[in-house]
Enzyme design. Structure first.
Site, PDB file in Angstrom:
ATOM      1  N   ASP A  37       0.858  -1.179   0.000  1.00 45.47           N
ATOM      2  CA  ASP A  37       0.000   0.000   0.000  1.00 45.47           C
ATOM      3  C   ASP A  37       0.898   1.234   0.000  1.00 45.47           C
ATOM      4  OD1 ASP A  37      -3.243   0.334   0.874  1.00 45.47           O
ATOM      5  OD2 ASP A  37      -1.988   2.130   1.027  1.00 45.47           O
ATOM      6  N   VAL A  64       2.095   1.239  -7.258  1.00 44.75           N
ATOM      7  CA  VAL A  64       1.870   0.435  -8.455  1.00 44.75           C
ATOM      8  C   VAL A  64       1.846   1.305  -9.709  1.00 44.75           C
ATOM      9  CG1 VAL A  64       0.594  -1.330  -7.190  1.00 44.75           C
ATOM     10  CG2 VAL A  64      -0.658   0.576  -8.265  1.00 44.75           C
ATOM     11  N   ASN A  90      -5.403  -5.223  -6.491  1.00 41.97           N
ATOM     12  CA  ASN A  90      -6.532  -4.614  -5.800  1.00 41.97           C
ATOM     13  C   ASN A  90      -6.426  -3.093  -5.680  1.00 41.97           C
ATOM     14  OD1 ASN A  90      -8.864  -4.666  -3.699  1.00 41.97           O
ATOM     15  ND2 ASN A  90      -7.171  -3.728  -2.559  1.00 41.97           N
ATOM     16  N   TYR A 154     -13.797   6.057 -13.321  1.00 40.88           N
ATOM     17  CA  TYR A 154     -13.609   4.813 -12.556  1.00 40.88           C
ATOM     18  C   TYR A 154     -14.207   3.630 -13.305  1.00 40.88           C
ATOM     19  CZ  TYR A 154     -14.256   1.337  -8.852  1.00 40.88           C
ATOM     20  OH  TYR A 154     -14.251   0.175  -8.116  1.00 40.88           O
ATOM     21  N   LYS A 158     -12.234   0.218 -14.766  1.00 38.25           N
ATOM     22  CA  LYS A 158     -12.559  -1.161 -14.417  1.00 38.25           C
ATOM     23  C   LYS A 158     -12.963  -1.965 -15.650  1.00 38.25           C
ATOM     24  CE  LYS A 158     -11.538  -0.892 -10.125  1.00 38.25           C
ATOM     25  NZ  LYS A 158     -10.366  -1.648  -9.597  1.00 38.25           N
TER      26      LYS A 158
END
Length: 295
Positions: A37, A64, A90, A154, A158
């Site tokens: 994280d 990431v 995630n 968003y 996805k």
């Protein structure tokens, strides 16, 4: 014995919410977990709690969204645990905005985490997994990929994760690496801090209810399952259908404006679909859809 015993797994965005639930569950199932994280304090807290419970975890505060740091996450797993058997992509951002009020910089930051973060970390893991001829990747997508109001960027990110899942599954099906996606419904901080949160009361611990599905898709029990998107709400579990070309398919030597108009007026008006996760019928489509539904 769990199929996760002795396996090494990276979980990104694991400092809280879904990621923390996934990391804790997998560790209790026997996996050694890299808790990643960008909030390093949160990552270290989750990893410490896992170790206090007698299980194995290390923390990572790498981003990431940076390819070198994404590589470092995977290298940490290899260095600490001898390899990488599983990856849970995630880490993610979200925000609400109407399209005419959206901000390009905020959209860019979201795409860098939600899409490029999956790509960068996935590529680093795939290179290691391919050398070992084994591995499982679980990408976290969302039902929002079908379209949802006020979160267009968003939702698009996805949708990209879903497409990437299908493509990687095809590319890796002969390499011993499986790639699936999960669409979770969980009431985490990402939901609590949204503008719509004030209108609802949310149940607790829903992230824990999704964790067994992620476990299954990483576990040897799911051998042979790849290229799937699975939705879990805690109570409901189902496969999400992949986009497909819809019949009827009309053919002509060539299409001009009049023939396209004729196709929609005479044929396609009975086959237009309600769009979006809510599947509501907007007024501008009712003239097409209502006659077909009542015929």
């Amino acid at each position: 014995m769990s199929g996760m015993d002795g396996k090494a797994v990276v979980v990104t965005g694991a400092g809280r919410g879904l990621g923390a639930a996934f990391a804790g569950h997998l560790a209790r199932a026997g996996a050694a977990v890299v808790v990643n994280d960008v909030d390093g304090d949160q990552a270290r807290s989750v990893a410490a709690a896992i170790r206090d419970g007698g299980d194995c975890a290390v923390a990572s505060d790498h981003s990431v969204a940076d390819p070198e740091q994404a590589e470092a996450i995977v290298e940490l797993c290899v260095r600490e645990f001898g390899g990488i058997d599983g990856l849970v992509n995630n880490a993610g951002l979200t925000y609400e905005a109407m399209p005419w009020e959206d901000d390009a910089a905020r959209a860019k930051a979201l795409v860098e985490v939600n899409v490029l973060g999956v790509v960068y970390t996935g590529l680093a893991a795939i290179r290691r997994m391919r050398a070992a001829c084994r591995g499982s990747i679980v990408n976290i997508s969302s039902g929002a990929s079908l379209g949802q109001r006020t979160i267009g960027v968003y939702a698009a990110s996805k949708g990209a994760v879903a497409s990437l899942t299908y493509s990687w599954a095809l590319d890796l099906e002969d390499s011993g690496i499986r790639v699936n996606a999960v669409c979770p419904k969980a009431y985490t901080r990402m939901v609590w801090e949204s503008e719509r949160a004030s209108r609802h009361t949310f149940p607790e611990n829903t992230a824990d209810l999704v964790a067994p599905l992620v476990h299954f898709l990483l576990d040897e029990r799911s051998a042979g399952i790849t290229g799937q998107m699975v939705r879990c709400t805690g109570q409901e579990l189902h496969i999400v259908g992949q986009p497909a070309f819809k019949a009827p398919i009309l053919r002509r030597e060539s299409w001009d404006l009049d023939s396209v108009d004729q196709a929609f007026t005479e044929v396609f008006q009975a086959h237009l679909e309600a769009y979006g996760l809510e599947k509501q019928l907007p007024p501008r489509l009712r003239k097409w859809l209502v006659p077909a539904l009542t015929a």
